[in-house]
Write a protein that holds these residues in place. Structure first.
Motif, PDB file in Angstrom:
ATOM      1  N   THR A 158       1.102   5.245  -3.772  1.00 33.26           N
ATOM      2  CA  THR A 158       1.237   4.402  -2.587  1.00 33.26           C
ATOM      3  C   THR A 158       0.184   3.297  -2.573  1.00 33.26           C
ATOM      4  OG1 THR A 158      -0.089   6.043  -1.386  1.00 33.26           O
ATOM      5  CG2 THR A 158       2.286   6.170  -1.111  1.00 33.26           C
ATOM      6  N   LYS A 159       0.553   2.179  -1.949  1.00 34.45           N
ATOM      7  CA  LYS A 159      -0.371   1.057  -1.780  1.00 34.45           C
ATOM      8  C   LYS A 159      -0.836   1.028  -0.331  1.00 34.45           C
ATOM      9  CE  LYS A 159      -0.949  -2.311  -4.201  1.00 34.45           C
ATOM     10  NZ  LYS A 159      -2.118  -2.640  -5.046  1.00 34.45           N
ATOM     11  N   GLU A 160      -2.131   1.114  -0.136  1.00 27.75           N
ATOM     12  CA  GLU A 160      -2.747   0.923   1.190  1.00 27.75           C
ATOM     13  C   GLU A 160      -2.237   1.889   2.263  1.00 27.75           C
ATOM     14  OE1 GLU A 160      -2.341  -3.246   1.955  1.00 27.75           O
ATOM     15  OE2 GLU A 160      -3.574  -3.765   0.216  1.00 27.75           O
ATOM     16  N   ALA A 161      -1.820   3.068   1.853  1.00 30.09           N
ATOM     17  CA  ALA A 161      -1.392   4.096   2.820  1.00 30.09           C
ATOM     18  C   ALA A 161      -1.381   5.445   2.125  1.00 30.09           C
ATOM     19  CB  ALA A 161       0.002   3.776   3.360  1.00 30.09           C
ATOM     20  N   GLU A 189      -5.745  11.265  -5.167  1.00 31.66           N
ATOM     21  CA  GLU A 189      -6.887  10.539  -5.727  1.00 31.66           C
ATOM     22  C   GLU A 189      -6.548   9.066  -5.803  1.00 31.66           C
ATOM     23  OE1 GLU A 189      -9.840  11.328  -6.295  1.00 31.66           O
ATOM     24  OE2 GLU A 189      -9.861  13.493  -6.590  1.00 31.66           O
ATOM     25  N   LYS A 190      -7.584   8.226  -5.868  1.00 29.78           N
ATOM     26  CA  LYS A 190      -7.369   6.800  -6.120  1.00 29.78           C
ATOM     27  C   LYS A 190      -7.419   6.612  -7.632  1.00 29.78           C
ATOM     28  CE  LYS A 190      -8.327   2.385  -4.068  1.00 29.78           C
ATOM     29  NZ  LYS A 190      -9.186   1.539  -3.248  1.00 29.78           N
ATOM     30  N   GLU A 191      -6.384   6.033  -8.201  1.00 28.67           N
ATOM     31  CA  GLU A 191      -6.287   5.856  -9.649  1.00 28.67           C
ATOM     32  C   GLU A 191      -5.721   4.478  -9.969  1.00 28.67           C
ATOM     33  OE1 GLU A 191      -5.224  10.603 -10.511  1.00 28.67           O
ATOM     34  OE2 GLU A 191      -3.797   9.052 -11.105  1.00 28.67           O
ATOM     35  N   VAL A 192      -5.849   4.072 -11.228  1.00 29.71           N
ATOM     36  CA  VAL A 192      -5.275   2.793 -11.662  1.00 29.71           C
ATOM     37  C   VAL A 192      -4.022   3.077 -12.482  1.00 29.71           C
ATOM     38  CG1 VAL A 192      -5.641   0.695 -13.037  1.00 29.71           C
ATOM     39  CG2 VAL A 192      -7.495   1.600 -11.606  1.00 29.71           C
ATOM     40  N   HIS A 193      -2.897   2.496 -12.055  1.00 28.11           N
ATOM     41  CA  HIS A 193      -1.630   2.629 -12.780  1.00 28.11           C
ATOM     42  C   HIS A 193      -0.958   1.267 -12.826  1.00 28.11           C
ATOM     43  CE1 HIS A 193      -1.620   7.019 -13.150  1.00 28.11           C
ATOM     44  NE2 HIS A 193      -2.213   7.012 -11.968  1.00 28.11           N
ATOM     45  N   TYR A 194      -0.384   0.949 -13.970  1.00 25.88           N
ATOM     46  CA  TYR A 194       0.246  -0.362 -14.163  1.00 25.88           C
ATOM     47  C   TYR A 194      -0.714  -1.500 -13.765  1.00 25.88           C
ATOM     48  CZ  TYR A 194       4.518   2.425 -14.566  1.00 25.88           C
ATOM     49  OH  TYR A 194       5.459   3.358 -14.948  1.00 25.88           O
ATOM     50  N   LEU A 205      10.134   4.520   1.859  1.00 31.30           N
ATOM     51  CA  LEU A 205       8.945   4.107   2.624  1.00 31.30           C
ATOM     52  C   LEU A 205       8.419   2.773   2.087  1.00 31.30           C
ATOM     53  CD1 LEU A 205       7.247   7.616   2.778  1.00 31.30           C
ATOM     54  CD2 LEU A 205       8.356   6.432   4.680  1.00 31.30           C
ATOM     55  N   PRO A 206       7.955   1.883   2.988  1.00 30.31           N
ATOM     56  CA  PRO A 206       7.601   0.518   2.564  1.00 30.31           C
ATOM     57  C   PRO A 206       6.380   0.411   1.653  1.00 30.31           C
ATOM     58  CG  PRO A 206       7.009   0.897   4.878  1.00 30.31           C
ATOM     59  CD  PRO A 206       7.811   2.079   4.441  1.00 30.31           C
ATOM     60  N   PHE A 207       5.533   1.440   1.648  1.00 31.01           N
ATOM     61  CA  PHE A 207       4.287   1.332   0.880  1.00 31.01           C
ATOM     62  C   PHE A 207       4.331   2.066  -0.467  1.00 31.01           C
ATOM     63  CE2 PHE A 207       3.978   4.320   4.474  1.00 31.01           C
ATOM     64  CZ  PHE A 207       3.995   5.525   3.775  1.00 31.01           C
ATOM     65  N   ILE A 208       5.537   2.540  -0.857  1.00 34.69           N
ATOM     66  CA  ILE A 208       5.662   3.222  -2.161  1.00 34.69           C
ATOM     67  C   ILE A 208       5.435   2.205  -3.279  1.00 34.69           C
ATOM     68  CG2 ILE A 208       7.307   4.359  -3.739  1.00 34.69           C
ATOM     69  CD1 ILE A 208       6.334   6.234  -1.527  1.00 34.69           C
ATOM     70  N   PHE A 209       4.633   2.594  -4.268  1.00 34.59           N
ATOM     71  CA  PHE A 209       4.316   1.732  -5.406  1.00 34.59           C
ATOM     72  C   PHE A 209       5.260   2.062  -6.562  1.00 34.59           C
ATOM     73  CE2 PHE A 209       1.730   1.220  -9.353  1.00 34.59           C
ATOM     74  CZ  PHE A 209       1.552  -0.164  -9.304  1.00 34.59           C
ATOM     75  N   GLU A 229      -2.938  -1.584 -11.426  1.00 32.88           N
ATOM     76  CA  GLU A 229      -3.291  -1.695 -10.002  1.00 32.88           C
ATOM     77  C   GLU A 229      -3.906  -0.398  -9.473  1.00 32.88           C
ATOM     78  OE1 GLU A 229      -0.698  -3.705  -7.196  1.00 32.88           O
ATOM     79  OE2 GLU A 229       0.664  -4.203  -8.855  1.00 32.88           O
ATOM     80  N   ALA A 230      -4.861  -0.544  -8.556  1.00 31.44           N
ATOM     81  CA  ALA A 230      -5.475   0.637  -7.915  1.00 31.44           C
ATOM     82  C   ALA A 230      -4.531   1.136  -6.824  1.00 31.44           C
ATOM     83  CB  ALA A 230      -6.818   0.266  -7.316  1.00 31.44           C
TER      84      ALA A 230
END
Length: 393
Positions: free
Chosen positions: A63-66, A270-275, A36-40, A277-278
């Motif tokens: 994920t980023k923005e999804a 949840e929204k979390e910070v990893h590496y 999937l394109p939005f996988i972080f 980035e949120a």
């Protein structure tokens, strides 16, 4: 053992703590998510990983923005609650059967609900937001009220356990009941409809996602947080009732103070910070395990369970397994095992021993010791528990 990177040739890597190769359908599922394109960064698979819907149970998806509603699943906020009591094993002598009967009489299981709504439930702050939830659940407020403080079915359970020092622990496993399920299904259907309208070619319909900045994302995120709080409070209400039952039997009804309390989700986002980035972190059958986070990893109704403390491993997005994980489907377990097998595998445990719980037989689950060995870099064990009473949903 540490993780291994799976050879999937997917755009995002997949790191696995499973310690064994995945079956072909599991591999396909992991690859679908990692494409999937939005996988972080990468997808992390926990040691108890097994087939799920859209995504593997035991996967951590950043994920980023999804966000993928079906990856969170339909039992939003499902998780565990445990307390360590000041009681010792010797105080339980001759009382187990009556304790089990009292639990079954006071905490509804399966599709059942409470006959009356207790004051703590009526006073829950979450009801103020009910009118803002998805229109598809508006008729369910009364049912949601009556189900708050009920166990549900499947692999949900209430257990009275002993640790290695013979100290008494109370433990239970439950989620957001019918209301969480209905909220999830409404939003999953919306995500699928949007994907269809946009003509998206998805490897699996259950990977339809909501994108940040859209009203659909905002509505889902709001309902998700609400259902997660409902699930957490549901466990608190049951645990308070369970604790009162034990205090009645072991302390003449005198209230006691827990020596340790843990309440953790294992199906949530949840929204979390990893590496640095949120990101949105979906734990589908995984527990958050930051440094100092307490978690609960149950085995099955005949094996050990573990209270753990996280090690904050960043490769796993600070996560660990949520249990032993199923080794076979419910149908296969019913075909392969008999009632005699169940009786033998739950020897010494005060619990139901009938065909209605045959699909929960311990042998249907992965060996919990192996699962724990595979995540030594994710958690440390604080307590090892063995159940003496088990009430199944």
């Amino acid at each position: 053992m540490p993780y291994s990177e799976l050879d999937l040739s997917s755009p995002a890597p997949v790191l696995s703590w499973a310690g064994h190769p995945l079956a072909s359908d599991e591999t396909r599922m992991a690859k679908n998510v990692a494409s999937l394109p939005f996988i972080f960064k990468h997808v992390a698979l926990m040691p108890d990983v097994h087939l799920g819907k859209g995504a593997l149970v035991g996967s951590v998806i950043a994920t980023k923005e999804a966000i993928i509603p079906a990856a969170v699943g339909v039992d939003i906020g499902c998780g565990m609650c445990a307390i360590k009591t000041p009681f010792g094993a010797d105080q339980l002598e001759g009382k187990l059967k009556k304790i089990r009967q009292d639990i079954e009489a006071q905490i509804p299981v399966g599709f059942n609900e409470n006959d009356e709504v207790e004051k703590s439930v009526t006073n829950w702050q979450g009801w103020r937001q009910f009118k803002e939830l998805h229109p598809g659940v508006q008729r369910l407020e009364g049912k949601a009220m009556k189900q708050l403080g009920s166990l549900g079915g499947g692999n949900h359970f209430i257990e009275l356990c002993l640790d290695r020092e013979n100290q008494v622990w109370l433990m239970l496993h439950s989620g957001s009941r019918n209301i969480g399920n209905m909220l999830a299904q409404n939003h999953i259907n919306t995500a699928k409809d949007l994907a269809k309208l946009a003509g998206l070619s998805l490897p699996d319909q259950d990977l339809a996602a909501f994108v940040t900045g859209t009203p659909e994302f905002a509505a889902y995120w709001h309902d998700l947080q609400w259902a997660q709080e409902y699930a957490r409070f549901n466990r608190e209400v049951m645990m308070a009732r369970f604790k009162r039952i034990i205090e009645l039997h072991l302390a003449g009804g005198k209230p006691t103070k827990p020596l340790l309390s843990v309440n953790c989700h294992h199906n949530y986002a949840e929204k979390e910070v990893h590496y640095g980035e949120a990101v949105y972190v979906t734990r589908k059958g995984a527990v958050r395990a930051r440094e100092e986070d307490y978690g609960i990893i149950p085995g099955s109704m005949g094996t050990k369970s573990y209270i753990v403390k996280g090690k904050g491993n960043h490769e796993s997005y600070c996560s660990c397994s949520h249990g032993a994980g199923r080794a076979m489907s419910r149908n296969k377990a019913k075909l392969q095992y008999t009632l005699d097998d169940l009786i033998q595998q739950t020897q010494g445990i005060e619990c139901r021993k009938d065909e209605g719980v045959l699909d929960e037989i311990p042998a249907a689950y992965k060996p919990i010791d192996q699962v724990m060995d595979n995540q030594a870099d994710l958690v440390e064990v604080v307590a090892t528990l063995k159940q003496v009473v088990c009430v199944k949903g």
